[in-house]
Design an enzyme around this catalytic site. Structure first.
Site, short mmCIF file in Angstrom:
data_model
loop_
_atom_site.label_atom_id
_atom_site.label_comp_id
_atom_site.label_asym_id
_atom_site.label_seq_id
_atom_site.Cartn_x
_atom_site.Cartn_y
_atom_site.Cartn_z
N GLY A 206 0.81 -1.21 0.00
CA GLY A 206 0.00 0.00 0.00
C GLY A 206 0.85 1.26 0.00
O GLY A 206 2.07 1.20 0.12
N GLY A 211 -0.47 2.51 7.42
CA GLY A 211 -0.52 1.72 8.65
C GLY A 211 -0.05 0.29 8.50
O GLY A 211 -0.51 -0.60 9.24
N GLU A 430 -9.42 33.20 -8.21
CA GLU A 430 -10.06 32.23 -7.34
C GLU A 430 -11.58 32.23 -7.52
O GLU A 430 -12.21 31.18 -7.51
CB GLU A 430 -9.70 32.51 -5.87
CG GLU A 430 -8.22 32.40 -5.56
CD GLU A 430 -7.63 31.04 -5.91
OE1 GLU A 430 -8.40 30.04 -5.93
OE2 GLU A 430 -6.43 30.97 -6.17
N HIS A 433 -12.50 30.14 -10.52
CA HIS A 433 -12.64 28.72 -10.20
C HIS A 433 -13.99 28.43 -9.56
O HIS A 433 -14.71 27.50 -9.97
CB HIS A 433 -11.53 28.28 -9.23
CG HIS A 433 -10.17 28.19 -9.84
ND1 HIS A 433 -9.92 27.48 -10.99
CD2 HIS A 433 -8.98 28.70 -9.44
CE1 HIS A 433 -8.63 27.56 -11.29
NE2 HIS A 433 -8.04 28.31 -10.36
#
Length: 621
Positions: A206, A211, A430, A433
């Site tokens: 992974g 973990g 911004e 967007h």
């Protein structure tokens, strides 16, 4: 392949014994030779003659050895020695009359201990210097230089791991796959009764931070068995054959402590594919280590309860012989957590801090899509630090929101100086967007807009948070995502008639999405369901390489450019149709510098309810 056995290293006591012999020879031969150049033995009568002529300078009478040592005036380089005449009662008077400085020592009864001390002190000095040199050599050449062939695995007893499956969240499938190993270590007879054999090894695969190491420790904690932990890089040393020797020693220790778990982290360090073209003769230290690991995994009996766990984020680089049945039989994916997994991980880490009872973990999980367990743990810690910084007695929701912003975009650069003209361009960028995203049907809602610079290099950002997590993206959704990414540049061109460097990251993301549509996802009208790229390392860089001809690659480039160009034109049309709304939202952002999604949508909805606005944007809503 047979490896040449390494010659065992002689213990340090061997060298200390040699040092003692050298010291003995020095005291026995060298010291008398040096002293013979300065000490001369004379008769007692000659000594009396020197006293009578008043030529004696310093006289030392040693009663324990019965000798007299003296020097004469104008000749302090030589020392003269003679014996004491027992019946000479007038010696004291003669010394007084000669005018010489004289001393007399008292006989000592413990000369043996004094002599022994004179031997021990130099010996301890030599040992201390040797230890100092040994430590310096260990620091420079590695901590394991003096432990040739010994495994440096850290061994934890069951209580010391301190981890169980309760400490692992967001990896339910991996825990279920590993729970069978735990059950085997608890009840091996249940499996032996049916003739079932436990897999010798399990490979945890992974991305970083999901973990894998924590899962291995949790398995050992659940099974209540010893846990050996070692990194793959610790097998590889500068000395040939040391890696193979350490593998042998590791498995020997594991069989002695069976049942137990052996965990090899970053196994791709020693388990890479063998290729004779990469090395001289195709036999280097890593290959010898890998060969020994393969032999040991074949040689040990898995029914004794020795389970090998390994972790890697580069499974495609592992040698096929390592992955065949009988070695690492089971491959367990440890992927990035989903929305529920992220929520559970946040709750696990929040147990260690004082949090408000009203914390909405689901909102935080939605805002952190794609985050690993390690990143979520960092977010919880950053939230606790923010609470301390703001003087709160517990962690509040706004502390978590600030932590998410810090991890995603970095900390705010409050001291950054930006001119009013550049700040206005950033604001329109911004809002461009956000406005394109709000008009699009399938885009995630706007959560936050800011024009405050951050430490990751961004001058501002627009954050979108989906109302629910999805695992699939349609072609229309990807096209709308590309259109939203081009909205910032479209606003700059429409309002200021300029192109700035602020769109660099938007262009990079849009290009990757468009290329994935054409070369990987089969969303191209020209190429259809054809894989034209392969991902080299999906867990780390995610880089892809073309698997097509140069002509096809040129056609891919043209289609990618057409997709981005069409999306840019669509974003420009949306902003032109909503120019008044663009100005109003940008002015509001300039005043506030940071606005929430609710504030943005309040202006958006109020403006869109006007008849004129509805008629202008009917085709885009």
């Amino acid at each position: 392949m047979k490896t040449t056995p390494t010659k065992p290293k002689k213990p340090l006591i061997y060298y200390y014994f040699i040092m003692m012999l050298i010291l003995f020879a020095f005291n026995l031969f060298i010291t008398p030779m040096i002293q013979s150049q300065r000490i001369q033995e004379v008769s007692y009568s000659e000594f009396i003659s020197v006293l009578e002529q008043q030529q004696a300078d310093q006289v030392e009478i040693d009663n324990s050895s019965g000798t007299i040592m003296y020097t004469v005036k104008d000749n302090d380089r030589n020392v003269f020695v003679t014996g004491i005449l027992p019946n000479d009662t007038s010696l004291s008077q003669k010394l007084e009359d000669s005018g010489a400085d004289y001393t007399s020592s008292i006989p000592q009864q413990n000369s043996f201990w004094l002599d022994l001390l004179t031997w021990l002190i130099p010996l301890f000095i030599i040992i201390g210097v040797g230890q100092l040199f040994s430590r310096q050599l260990t620091k420079k050449m590695g901590a394991n230089t003096m432990t040739f062939g010994k495994s440096s695995a850290k061994v934890y007893v069951a209580a010391e791991t301190g981890k169980t499956f309760k400490d692992v969240a967001g990896q339910d499938e991996a825990k279920e796959a590993l729970s069978e190993i735990v059950d085997f270590l608890h009840n091996p007879q249940k499996y032996k009764k049916l003739g079932a054999k436990m897999p010798k090894g399990a490979l945890l695969v992974g991305p970083p931070g999901t973990g894998k190491t924590l899962l291995a420790k949790a398995v050992a904690g659940e099974a209540n068995v010893p846990f050996f932990s070692i990194s793959g890089s610790e097998f590889v040393e500068m000395f040939v054959g040391m890696g193979a020797a350490r593998v042998r020693d590791l498995f020997k220790q594991a069989q002695e402590k069976a049942p137990c778990i052996v965990f090899i982290d970053e196994i791709d360090t020693i388990g890479k594919k063998r290729d004779s073209a990469n090395g001289i003769g195709g036999n280097d230290e890593r290959e010898q280590t890998l060969n020994q690991l393969l032999a040991e995994m074949d040689g040990f009996d898995g029914s004794k309860g020795v389970v090998i766990l390994a972790a890697t984020n580069r499974p495609e680089s592992l040698d096929k012989a390592l992955l065949r049945p009988g070695r690492f039989d089971r491959r367990i994916p440890v992927e990035l957590p989903d929305m529920k997994g992220r929520e559970d991980i946040l709750k696990v880490h929040a147990r260690d801090i004082i949090v408000d009872d009203q914390i909405d973990y689901r909102t935080i999980a939605l805002a952190t899509s794609g985050a690993s367990g390690a990143e979520l743990a960092n977010i919880v810690n950053e939230a606790a630090l923010a609470a301390v910084r703001h003087g709160h007695n517990k962690v509040l929701q706004r502390d978590f929101d600030e932590a998410v912003d810090t991890v995603i975009a970095g900390k705010e650069r409050k001291g950054a100086v930006i001119s009013e003209k550049e700040k206005r361009i950033i604001a329109y960028h911004e809002i461009g967007h956000a406005l394109v995203a709000a008009v699009s049907k399938n885009s995630a809602p706007v959560h936050k807009i800011t024009i405050i610079p951050h430490t990751n290099g961004s001058l501002g950002y627009t954050m979108q948070v989906a109302e629910q997590e999805s695992v699939l993206m349609t072609k229309d959704e990807i096209l709308e995502k590309i259109c939203t990414l081009t909205g910032g540049r479209a606003a700059e061109e429409l309002i200021f008639n300029v192109c700035t460097s602020g769109a660099a990251n938007d262009i990079e993301q849009a290009t990757k999405l468009a290329r994935a549509m054409v070369a990987q996802l089969g969303m191209s009208d020209q190429f259809g369901m054809t894989a034209l790229e392969t991902i080299n390392n999906r867990y780390l860089s995610g880089d892809a390489s073309l698997v097509c001809s140069n002509e096809t690659a040129a056609q891919i480039d043209r289609e990618v450019m057409d997709i981005i160009k069409n999306a840019h034109q669509q974003a420009t049309r949306i902003l032109q149709d909503n120019a008044q709304l663009l100005h109003e939202e940008a002015e509001y952002l300039l005043q506030k510098e940071t606005i929430t999604g609710e504030e943005f949508m309040e202006i958006f909805n109020r403006h869109r309810q006007q008849p004129a606005a509805d008629s202008q944007t009917e085709t885009h809503s």
